[in-house]
Every structure is written in structure tokens, then in C-alpha cells.
Design a protein around this motif. Structure first.
Motif, PDB file in Angstrom:
ATOM      1  N   ASP A 181       0.852  -1.187   0.000  1.00 32.53           N
ATOM      2  CA  ASP A 181       0.000   0.000   0.000  1.00 32.53           C
ATOM      3  C   ASP A 181       0.891   1.241   0.000  1.00 32.53           C
ATOM      4  O   ASP A 181       1.879   1.304   0.758  1.00 32.53           O
ATOM      5  CB  ASP A 181      -0.896   0.016   1.239  1.00 32.53           C
ATOM      6  CG  ASP A 181      -1.903  -1.126   1.241  1.00 32.53           C
ATOM      7  OD1 ASP A 181      -2.355  -1.495   0.139  1.00 32.53           O
ATOM      8  OD2 ASP A 181      -2.212  -1.654   2.327  1.00 32.53           O
ATOM      9  N   LEU A 182       0.551   2.217  -0.824  1.00 30.85           N
ATOM     10  CA  LEU A 182       1.351   3.433  -0.961  1.00 30.85           C
ATOM     11  C   LEU A 182       0.548   4.646  -0.506  1.00 30.85           C
ATOM     12  O   LEU A 182      -0.665   4.702  -0.673  1.00 30.85           O
ATOM     13  CB  LEU A 182       1.787   3.642  -2.412  1.00 30.85           C
ATOM     14  CG  LEU A 182       2.655   2.547  -3.038  1.00 30.85           C
ATOM     15  CD1 LEU A 182       2.897   2.847  -4.509  1.00 30.85           C
ATOM     16  CD2 LEU A 182       3.980   2.410  -2.304  1.00 30.85           C
ATOM     17  N   GLY A 183       1.251   5.618   0.070  1.00 29.89           N
ATOM     18  CA  GLY A 183       0.636   6.880   0.450  1.00 29.89           C
ATOM     19  C   GLY A 183       1.607   8.012   0.193  1.00 29.89           C
ATOM     20  O   GLY A 183       2.822   7.846   0.340  1.00 29.89           O
ATOM     21  N   VAL A 184       1.092   9.162  -0.187  1.00 33.85           N
ATOM     22  CA  VAL A 184       1.920  10.332  -0.493  1.00 33.85           C
ATOM     23  C   VAL A 184       1.356  11.530   0.251  1.00 33.85           C
ATOM     24  O   VAL A 184       0.134  11.710   0.336  1.00 33.85           O
ATOM     25  CB  VAL A 184       1.945  10.615  -2.008  1.00 33.85           C
ATOM     26  CG1 VAL A 184       2.733  11.892  -2.307  1.00 33.85           C
ATOM     27  CG2 VAL A 184       2.531   9.436  -2.769  1.00 33.85           C
ATOM     28  N   GLY A 185       2.232  12.361   0.807  1.00 29.61           N
ATOM     29  CA  GLY A 185       1.775  13.562   1.491  1.00 29.61           C
ATOM     30  C   GLY A 185       2.936  14.448   1.871  1.00 29.61           C
ATOM     31  O   GLY A 185       4.103  14.063   1.756  1.00 29.61           O
ATOM     32  N   LYS A 186       2.591  15.639   2.369  1.00 32.55           N
ATOM     33  CA  LYS A 186       3.637  16.583   2.785  1.00 32.55           C
ATOM     34  C   LYS A 186       4.122  16.285   4.192  1.00 32.55           C
ATOM     35  O   LYS A 186       5.148  16.808   4.616  1.00 32.55           O
ATOM     36  CB  LYS A 186       3.096  18.022   2.721  1.00 32.55           C
ATOM     37  CG  LYS A 186       2.766  18.492   1.312  1.00 32.55           C
ATOM     38  CD  LYS A 186       4.009  18.584   0.423  1.00 32.55           C
ATOM     39  CE  LYS A 186       4.955  19.685   0.847  1.00 32.55           C
ATOM     40  NZ  LYS A 186       6.126  19.798  -0.060  1.00 32.55           N
ATOM     41  N   ASN A 187       3.386  15.455   4.940  1.00 32.41           N
ATOM     42  CA  ASN A 187       3.842  15.030   6.264  1.00 32.41           C
ATOM     43  C   ASN A 187       3.524  13.551   6.455  1.00 32.41           C
ATOM     44  O   ASN A 187       2.815  12.937   5.653  1.00 32.41           O
ATOM     45  CB  ASN A 187       3.219  15.888   7.370  1.00 32.41           C
ATOM     46  CG  ASN A 187       1.709  15.776   7.411  1.00 32.41           C
ATOM     47  OD1 ASN A 187       1.160  14.704   7.656  1.00 32.41           O
ATOM     48  ND2 ASN A 187       1.016  16.896   7.169  1.00 32.41           N
ATOM     49  N   TRP A 188       4.044  13.012   7.539  1.00 34.56           N
ATOM     50  CA  TRP A 188       3.942  11.562   7.759  1.00 34.56           C
ATOM     51  C   TRP A 188       2.487  11.138   7.962  1.00 34.56           C
ATOM     52  O   TRP A 188       2.086  10.066   7.516  1.00 34.56           O
ATOM     53  CB  TRP A 188       4.794  11.176   8.970  1.00 34.56           C
ATOM     54  CG  TRP A 188       5.091   9.712   9.100  1.00 34.56           C
ATOM     55  CD1 TRP A 188       4.648   8.701   8.302  1.00 34.56           C
ATOM     56  CD2 TRP A 188       5.907   9.100  10.095  1.00 34.56           C
ATOM     57  NE1 TRP A 188       5.127   7.493   8.737  1.00 34.56           N
ATOM     58  CE2 TRP A 188       5.913   7.713   9.841  1.00 34.56           C
ATOM     59  CE3 TRP A 188       6.640   9.578  11.172  1.00 34.56           C
ATOM     60  CZ2 TRP A 188       6.612   6.810  10.633  1.00 34.56           C
ATOM     61  CZ3 TRP A 188       7.351   8.686  11.962  1.00 34.56           C
ATOM     62  CH2 TRP A 188       7.330   7.313  11.698  1.00 34.56           C
ATOM     63  N   ARG A 189       1.700  11.940   8.639  1.00 29.91           N
ATOM     64  CA  ARG A 189       0.299  11.580   8.846  1.00 29.91           C
ATOM     65  C   ARG A 189      -0.430  11.479   7.509  1.00 29.91           C
ATOM     66  O   ARG A 189      -1.158  10.517   7.250  1.00 29.91           O
ATOM     67  CB  ARG A 189      -0.387  12.608   9.743  1.00 29.91           C
ATOM     68  CG  ARG A 189      -1.886  12.340   9.915  1.00 29.91           C
ATOM     69  CD  ARG A 189      -2.560  13.397  10.764  1.00 29.91           C
ATOM     70  NE  ARG A 189      -3.980  13.101  10.958  1.00 29.91           N
ATOM     71  CZ  ARG A 189      -4.799  13.825  11.709  1.00 29.91           C
ATOM     72  NH1 ARG A 189      -4.346  14.900  12.351  1.00 29.91           N
ATOM     73  NH2 ARG A 189      -6.072  13.484  11.829  1.00 29.91           N
ATOM     74  N   ALA A 190      -0.219  12.468   6.663  1.00 28.58           N
ATOM     75  CA  ALA A 190      -0.918  12.496   5.383  1.00 28.58           C
ATOM     76  C   ALA A 190      -0.431  11.390   4.454  1.00 28.58           C
ATOM     77  O   ALA A 190      -1.200  10.865   3.639  1.00 28.58           O
ATOM     78  CB  ALA A 190      -0.724  13.853   4.718  1.00 28.58           C
ATOM     79  N   ALA A 191       0.847  11.023   4.586  1.00 33.99           N
ATOM     80  CA  ALA A 191       1.426  10.044   3.659  1.00 33.99           C
ATOM     81  C   ALA A 191       1.188   8.611   4.083  1.00 33.99           C
ATOM     82  O   ALA A 191       1.328   7.690   3.269  1.00 33.99           O
ATOM     83  CB  ALA A 191       2.929  10.287   3.523  1.00 33.99           C
ATOM     84  N   HIS A 192       0.832   8.402   5.343  1.00 30.95           N
ATOM     85  CA  HIS A 192       0.670   7.012   5.803  1.00 30.95           C
ATOM     86  C   HIS A 192      -0.482   6.345   5.065  1.00 30.95           C
ATOM     87  O   HIS A 192      -1.579   6.886   5.010  1.00 30.95           O
ATOM     88  CB  HIS A 192       0.397   6.987   7.306  1.00 30.95           C
ATOM     89  CG  HIS A 192       0.415   5.605   7.882  1.00 30.95           C
ATOM     90  ND1 HIS A 192       1.578   4.891   8.066  1.00 30.95           N
ATOM     91  CD2 HIS A 192      -0.590   4.799   8.301  1.00 30.95           C
ATOM     92  CE1 HIS A 192       1.287   3.711   8.569  1.00 30.95           C
ATOM     93  NE2 HIS A 192      -0.028   3.632   8.726  1.00 30.95           N
ATOM     94  N   PRO A 193      -0.248   5.168   4.440  1.00 23.74           N
ATOM     95  CA  PRO A 193      -1.305   4.520   3.640  1.00 23.74           C
ATOM     96  C   PRO A 193      -2.544   4.229   4.481  1.00 23.74           C
ATOM     97  O   PRO A 193      -2.414   3.761   5.602  1.00 23.74           O
ATOM     98  CB  PRO A 193      -0.650   3.224   3.162  1.00 23.74           C
ATOM     99  CG  PRO A 193       0.807   3.422   3.307  1.00 23.74           C
ATOM    100  CD  PRO A 193       0.996   4.378   4.439  1.00 23.74           C
TER     101      PRO A 193
END
Length: 883
Positions: free
Chosen positions: A871-883
Motif C-alpha cells: 500500500d502506498l501513500g503520499v503527502g507533505k507530512n507523515w500523517r498524510a502520507a501514511h497509507p
């Protein structure tokens, strides 16, 4: 002719059988890495060494019981009948105890039909006649009857001496009459009946008055009260029999030959081999006096480029190169190197690093790919070399990591321990030379010479450790996974993680306000302010002021721990508020306030240390700070994750293996239903919920799926019905039903777990897909709770360890591809099954494709029978990027 005490030689007779038992039950269940329990051997051995070292006897012998009945059993069949059989964990240690005694060159005395007490008594009397002072090493009160002016007792466990005086103080009679007292009071330990109704105090009083049992029985009319007289009359035969059973035979058929018992030099090599086998590191070191340690090779100190060139050219081609780095103690991270010692082919040089002009030949040597560079803690060395701008080229061998694979249960992998066990070398024994005036370099001569000795030891360790890894089946894992991983970990540590310090400072002020408001609420509920952090004051409020019912009592009062407060929270609002306060206070101190203090001024980032040699399962850990433990739940926990950010024009990419441990469980068990679920891309937790609740997919609620997920992961970790019931708040009977239903539907999983436990009991260890071993000594423990823990570990370790191997291979493959195709993408952290990357904004899609492809391809590479999913996640911070 009387021999004076000062001229008498001293003979120590050790009650071997008694001390084996005492050591086994007194010490915790120590085990070596192969799972063999060693506490009895260790305790017995330390007793022997203590006696030799501190008491320096002239003679010494060890006396053991022989298995089988004795004359006492013939006289009284119930003699010692109540004693349980020797525990398995103890039985397996007996041969090693006899090997220890033999290696110490001590005579062993044992004789069928006779107990150790009788043999000791006979030897003591005959040794006295031969002019010896005798010391009986025992904790057995029965032996008090043997005390004479020339025979004493020493109890090393209590460090206590007993002579005739102590016997009179204890029993009020001479040693020879102790057996009369024992005849009356009996001995429950040996199942000697005595006279029922007569205890120790009464027995002492009667023998003090009448002298012997025979005299007592002849004068029963003088005994009062009448009840006592009746007891003695009715049980007279018991009294005589018990005295006979308790009496030590000092005329057993054993001879005292002084020459046989004279203390002789130990067989040091036998002891070393034995201590290495048993992994008694401390005792092994004690066998290595400094004078016996090989002197380090003379170290040439390099002071110019020509000397450096001559040293390098004089080294044999392709030989291993031992490297010992000396670091400053100025608190630099990464460490700052001050100098290094190099050894190859028996030649050693020390290179101080205050002058660089002569480093070119040394740099060429460090780049030489024909020779293996042998280092202890390669990651720290690579970080220091990078600081110098000098890359250390492979191949490399980290003896710390090698020892970790060989001894994963060991708490630390210090070079001193490894050198002692593997080479019988005591590091630090080098004597400082006066070759170079100390004023020339910052490093003192002693440190330089010790580094030279250490580099020589490192070069010698390489072939031995390599051979041991090959013999264990772990060499491929070491060479193809663990060693290549070290430079990747170095890069992760150097990259660091950008932290929003201002954001955390704002959050800290917000938390401060919330905590102040909570304190006001707590004071109102408690009827007044008190120190929330004082367990004593809190207990007074809860149980005295509010009248709540205490849950558990401790040594200092009623418990106010988290479990207690959780139970009390259903009775009153205050305990729940206290729990909330503690939780927020911990978040603030541990993360919100602490993390900004750990940011490096040079990089403005957090640089954790990734530890490769800590977890026995093979998992990586993170310290200083621990970034694998950043909260993932709760509003404030998620806001802390928001403080881990990407720099401008970059994003964070998080790649998380989905259900990796259940997938490995499917592969290892080859359960058809489990394999089918993953092969079809179905959700294992949904499939499990359908089975245990007997419902179709459309009727499965989120809560049902949550329960099923807990069941699946509980199965992986060998959870019990009680543990599952606690985790999800259901009855034990329901939890047991869920677990049983799972095993009915996925029968091969149960078979795998039974097989794992059986194999681990037989071999002493578990293995992963890539051959990583984990010893499970708890399976051999005499403690049922420890054995149950061992069974859970035997179930989980192959699964969790294989997951650890898999993520490491993924890290290697992803790192290699990134260097080749996307060099600006940085791997910045690993958290168990998740990898985190810092990606330039324009490369996000390429990075996602590359990372997913490499991570999922690992399953094919390792031959897994089920596909992997990332599972992939993208964001400007770790919370937003966590899948």
C-alpha cells in the motif's frame, strides 16, 4: 601424637548432589544459545571456583549420590519416596557437571547403595585420622552430626561457617547427639517420620534432659505431660527407626588416599572448551590471566607518506584487513575518528589522523576490493569514514553482526566477549610502548597499542566466524542480506527526517493549556488539589476520599497503576481523567518537548540510529530517538506525526506491506484456503470474519472485521483465549470458540504451529525462510509459564523473522534501483513493514512505480507461494502520507 591445627592440611569435601539441586532452584533458568538450560552447571562451577580461589585448600573432593536404592530404602521403603523425579532441565546438566569436575582435576567419590552423606562422613573421619582439618561444603543440617574439633561445615550460599559451638547454639547438644533430636522430630525432606506430635523445640528439650532416645524410652515415667508420654510409647519404634535413618554411616567402604585428593592444576584447555560450549563468558574470562594472552604484534606508527607506502606494499595480497578505529569522546554523532590501527598478514600499523598528507596509500588500501575489511560495528565506522571523506569499499565483515547471527539472544555483542569466546584472547591486556612520545599525537600510547592488538584480533576472527556461520547455515544471510544492508542503514541515518520544530512548539503550548484544564477538573472531582504524580496521594483520594474499592495491593500500599485505574474508571470519572492526564503528559514529555531537542543543528533534521543487532527475531530497531515508536493513534498522536515533514518541493512516500505476516503464514503452512484467499487478492480479515461468524460478506460489520483481524494476528503470535478475550473485550469462551473455528477452517495452520513447536523442542531453535536461527531456550525450562512463552515464540519467530528478512531484502533491492534510476529519492526510515522516502515533487509517480515493483517482487525472488501487496501513500507530512 597430636597434630596442631596450624600444621594440619585442609581437605574440602563438597556435597555435590546437594549443590546441584541448590544451584538449579536458586538461579533463574539460564540457557545457552542452543536452548540448553545451564543454571545448575553455572552455580555449581562458580562454587568450585570460589572455594579454590578464596580458600586455597590443600585437598578437595566432590561426592555425589549414585542412582538407585540404598540401605535406608531397604530399612524403610517410604524413605525419600515423596521426592519428585529430577526435573528435565536439571537432568540434562548432570553430565556437564561431571565434566566440570573432571576438568578441574578433582576426584569424584560415589558408591552404589550409599548416599553422599555417608561417604562424606567416612572420608571426614579418615582424613582427620590422617592429620587433616576437614571442611564439609554443604547446606544440609543433617551434616551437623559430623562436626568435631577438626571438622567444620561451610555453606558458600550463605557464606556461613558452622563448628561445634554453632551446633550447641542451634540444638543445645553436642554434634554427636543431633541425630537423637532428628529421630524424634523427623525430617519431612527425606520422609523420615519421627514421632508425630513432637516438633523441633520439644525434641531438643527431651534430648537435653534425657541424653538419648534409648534413655528417654527407658524413663518414660519421668516424661510429662501424659500426652507426650503416650506419643513416645506408641511411636517408640518410629523414633528408633528415624534415628537410624538420620544417622550418617562413618564406616562406609571408601578409603581416603591423600594423594588422590591433593589439589592439582586444572585442565585449562578442557575448561575453556567447556565454558565456550556452555557460553559462560564471564567464567571464560576468569581463565585468562593477562600473562597468558598473546602480545599484540608490534605496531608501526605511520608518520609520513613513504612509511605508509612501504607498509601497504609489504602486506600480502588478498589477506583480510583488521581495522580498529579510535573515536573522540566529544559527543559527535556520527563519531569523529582520531586514528586507526590496521593489521593484515601479521603486520600492524597505527595511523593517526591529524595529518592527511600521507593518507593516499592508506586510502588505496581501504579501497582494495581484493581483501576483506574486518571491523566491529561497521555502521559506526562507515559513518566516521564518511565524515572524513574516505569511503571504505567492500567486501567488509562486521564481527558484531556475525556474532548477532550466531548468538541472537545475547544482549550485547561486545568485541571483548567475542574475542574471549572465539580466540581465548583478553583484549585490553596490551602494555603501552614508549616508541612515540605522547606529545606528538592526541592519542595516548596505551590506546594506540590496544587498538593495534584489537585490529590483529579482528583479522583473526574473520575466518573463524565465517566458518561458524557456514556451519550454522547462515552464511548466505550474512553475506547477501545483513552485510549489504549496513551501507543502506548508514544512508538512512545520514539522510535523517525533517522535523517541524515550530509546529511542535505550538503543540506543546496547546498541550500545556489542556493539561492545566485537566488538573482543574481532577481537583474538582477529588474535592481538592493534590499531587497527581504521587501514588500515595492518589491512593488516598481514590480509596479514602472517594471510597472506591481497591483492586490490588502492593508492598507500598494500594496500586494506582494503569490497569487499576482502567478498572476503576467504570465506577468514577476521576480515574478516567487521571489516565487521560498521564497519557497527554507522556506525549508532551516524550515526543512534543523532547524531539526538537534532538534535531541536529547542522542538518535541522532528526537522525535516528538504526540497530541491526538488538531484536532476536531479526527486526531492525530505532534509538536516539526511537522513530519506530511515534504514536499512530489519537488526535495528539496524529498531530505529532504531522510534524515529520518533507522539505519544500518534496513529498513523503510511504510504502507499507499489506498483511505481510498472514501472507508468510500462508506460505509456511501451505493451507489451501489461506493460499487461495491471498492468491485471489481477497481480504484475509474479511474471509476470517465470514468463517468465525458464519456470515456472508454483506453481513460482516466493521467491528466483526476488527475482531477477525485481532484473531488472525493473535494466531500469528500464539495468543491464548485469555489474551484474545482481554484484547477485544469478550469472554474467554467466545475467544476460545473464535480460535478453534479459525483452526477448523485453516487446519494446516494448526499443523504448522504444532510442527514449529516440536521442531524447536528437538533442535533448540527456529529458522526463517532465509535460514535465520533463533534459539528458544524457554522450551526446556522447568517453569510452565516459561515453556508456554517458548511455545508462543516457536510459533511466531519463523513468521516474524521471515517478515524481517523480507523487508531487509526489499530495502536492498529498492535502494539499488533508486541509486540507478532515481538517485534524488532518499530512503529516510524503516518502521517494521513500512519504508518511508523523501521524493522530489516531479518524481512521485516514477518513485511509486519503482518502490511498489521492487517490494512486491521480493516475494517472487524468495519463492513465496502467495503474492505480496504494497500500500502506498503520499503527502507533505507523515500523517498524510501514511497509507
Amino acid at each position: 601424637m597430636t597434630i596442631s591445627e596450624t600444621k594440619r592440611k585442609t581437605l574440602y569435601l563438597i556435597d555435590g548432589s546437594a549443590y546441584v539441586y541448590r544451584a538449579f532452584f536458586a538461579l533463574p533458568p539460564l540457557n545457552n544459545s542452543r536452548g540448553m538450560q545451564t543454571n545448575a552447571v553455572y552455580g555449581f562451577t562458580t562454587t568450585l571456583m570460589k572455594i579454590i580461589r578464596e580458600h586455597k585448600p590443600d585437598g578437595l573432593g566432590v561426592v555425589f549420590d549414585e542412582p538407585g536404592p540404598t540401605l535406608r530404602h531397604e530399612a524403610f521403603k517410604a524413605y525419600k519416596a515423596q521426592r519428585p523425579p529430577m526435573p528435565d532441565g536439571m537432568q540434562s546438566q548432570i553430565p556437564y557437571i561431571h565434566r566440570v569436575v573432571a576438568a578441574f582435576a578433582m576426584p569424584v567419590v560415589k558408591l552404589a547403595g550409599y548416599e553422599a552423606d555417608d561417604l562424606i562422613g567416612t572420608l571426614a573421619r579418615r582424613a582427620e585420622q590422617a592429620g587433616y582439618s576437614v571442611v564439609i561444603v554443604t547446606g544440609d543440617k543433617d551434616m551437623l552430626q559430623l562436626l568435631t574439633p577438626h571438622t567444620r561445615i561451610f555453606d558458600p550460599v550463605k557464606n556461613k561457617w558452622l563448628a561445634e559451638t554453632e551446633c550447641r547454639e542451634r540444638f543445645g547438644v553436642e554434634p554427636g547427639r543431633v541425630v537423637e533430636i532428628m529421630g524424634l522430630m523427623g525430617d519431612s525432606t527425606d520422609n523420615i517420620p519421627g514421632v508425630k506430635g513432637i516438633g523441633e523445640k520439644t525434641a531438643i528439650k527431651l534430648i537435653a534432659q534425657f541424653g538419648t532416645i534409648d534413655a528417654l524410652l527407658q524413663r518414660l515415667d519421668d516424661v510429662t505431660p501424659a500426652r507426650m508420654k503416650a506419643l513416645l510409647s506408641e511411636q517408640a519404634d518410629n523414633a528408633r527407626l528415624s534415628r537410624s535413618l538420620a544417622m550418617i554411616d562413618v564406616n562406609s567402604p571408601v578409603e581416603f588416599d591423600p594423594s588422590l585428593f591433593d589439589l592439582k592444576p586444572s585442565h585449562t584447555e578442557q575448561l575453556r572448551d567447556l565454558f565456550r560450549e556452555l557460553e559462560f563468558t564471564t567464567l571464560l574470562k576468569a581463565l585468562q590471566p593477562a600473562s597468558a594472552v598473546e602480545a599484540p604484534p608490534p605496531a608501526q606508527t605511520i608518520t609520513d607518506e613513504e612509511a605508509a607506502r612501504q607498509f601497504v606494499e609489504g602486506l600480502p595480497h588478498g589477506e583480510d584487513l583488521g581495522i580498529r578505529c579510535l573515536f573522540s569522546e566529544k559527543g559527535h554523532t556520527p563519531a569523529e575518528m582520531q586514528g586507526m590501527a590496521l593489521t593484515s598478514g601479521g603486520k600492524t600499523a597505527f595511523i593517526p589522523l591529524d595529518v592527511r598528507t600521507y593518507m593516499r596509500p592508506i586510502t588505496a588500501l581501504l579501497h582494495d576490493r581484493s581483501r576483506t575489511k574486518v571491523v566491529h560495528d561497521l555502521k559506526t565506522a562507515l559513518l566516521a569514514f564518511h565524515r572524513l571523506g574516505i569511503p571504505l569499499e567492500p567486501p567488509c565483515l562486521d564481527v558484531m553482526v556475525a556474532d548477532y547471527l550466531l548468538n541472537p539472544n545475547r544482549r550485547d555483542h561486545q568485541l571483548e566477549t567475542i574475542a574471549s569466546e572465539v580466540l581465548d584472547v583478553k583484549l585490553g591486556a596490551a602494555k603501552p610502548s614508549a616508541e612515540i612520545p605522547q606529545s606528538l599525537f592526541e592519542i595516548d600510547n596505551a590506546s594506540r597499542d590496544e587498538a593495534a592488538q584489537t585490529s590483529a584480533v579482528l583479522a583473526q576472527l574473520s575466518p573463524v566466524l565465517t566458518e561458524r556461520l557456514a556451519g550454522q547455515g547462515s552464511l548466505d544471510l550474512f553475506l547477501k542480506v545483513e552485510m549489504p544492508l549496513i551501507p543502506v542503514l548508514v544512508e538512512i541515518e545520514r539522510n535523517g527526517f525533517l522535523l517541524d520544530v515550530e509546529g511542535l512548539q505550538g503543540l506543546s503550548k496547546e498541550l500545556e493549556r489542556d493539561l492545566d484544564a485537566m488538573m482543574e477538573t481532577i481537583a474538582r472531582l477529588a474535592g481538592g488539589a493534590f499531587n497527581i504524580n504521587s501514588p500515595k496521594q492518589l491512593a488516598a483520594v481514590l480509596f479514602d476520599t472517594l471510597g472506591l474499592k481497591p483492586v490490588r495491593k502492593t508492598k507500598t500500599g494500594f496500586s494506582t497503576d494503569e490497569d487499576t485505574l482502567s478498572q476503576l474508571a467504570s465506577q468514577h470519572e476521576l480515574p478516567a481523567q487521571i489516565l487521560n492526564y498521564r497519557s497527554l503528559s507522556k506525549l508532551k514529555s516524550t515526543y512534543v518537548d523532547a524531539l526538537p531537542q534532538l534535531v541536529y543543528p547542522e542538518t535541522k533534521r532528526l537522525h535516528t540510529s538504526m540497530n541491526q543487532t538488538v531484536a532476536a527475531t531479526g527486526r531492525l530497531s530505532s534509538t536516539d530517538p526511537n522513530l519506530q515508536n511515534i504514536p499512530v493513534k489519537g488526535d495528539y498522536g496524529l498531530r505529532i506525526r504531522e510534524a515529520f515533514i518533507a522539505p519544500k518541493e518534496h513529498h513523503l512516500l510511504c510504502a507499507d506491506y499489506s498483511q505481510i505476516e498472514p501472507r508468510i503464514l500462508a506460505h509456511l503452512s501451505q493451507d489451501p484456503r489461506l493460499v487461495d484467499v491471498f492468491s485471489k487478492g481477497e481480504d484475509i480479515h474479511m474471509a476470517t470474519a465470514m468463517e468465525i461468524f458464519n456470515q456472508s460478506a454483506g453481513h460482516i460489520t466493521r467491528d466483526m472485521r476488527r475482531v477477525a483481524k485481532t484473531v488472525v494476528f493473535g494466531i500469528v503470535y500464539g495468543i491464548s483465549p485469555f489474551g484474545l478475550s482481554q484484547n477485544i473485550g469478550i469472554s474467554q469462551s467466545d475467544a476460545k470458540t473464535y480460535i478453534n473455528t479459525f483452526f477448523e477452517k485453516f487446519a494446516a495452520v494448526r499443523a504448522l504451529m504444532d510442527r514449529n513447536i516440536s521442531d524447536a523442542k528437538t533442535k533448540g531453535y527456529t529458522t526463517t525462510i532465509l535460514g535465520r536461527r533463533r534459539p528458544i531456550p524457554e522450551l526446556q525450562s522447568g517453569d510452565p509459564m516459561q515453556r508456554a512463552l517458548g511455545e508462543r515464540m516457536a510459533v511466531n519467530s519463523p513468521i516474524q523473522g521471515s517478515a524481517a528478512d523480507l523487508i531487509k531484502v526489499a530495502m536492498l533491492n529498492v535502494h539499488a534501483r533508486l541509486q540507478k534510476d532515481l538517485p534524488h529519492v532518499k530512503m529516510i526510515l524503516q518502521v517494521h513493514d513500512e519504508l518511508i522516502f523523501e521524493v522530489p515533487g516531479g518524481e512521485i509517480e516514477e518513485a511509486k512505480l519503482l518502490v511498489r515493483e521492487e517490494m512486491e517482487h521480493v516475494g517472487t525472488h524468495l519463492g513465496l507461494s502467495v503474492p505480496l501487496k504494497v500500500d502506498l501513500g503520499v503527502g507533505k507530512n507523515w500523517r498524510a502520507a501514511h497509507p
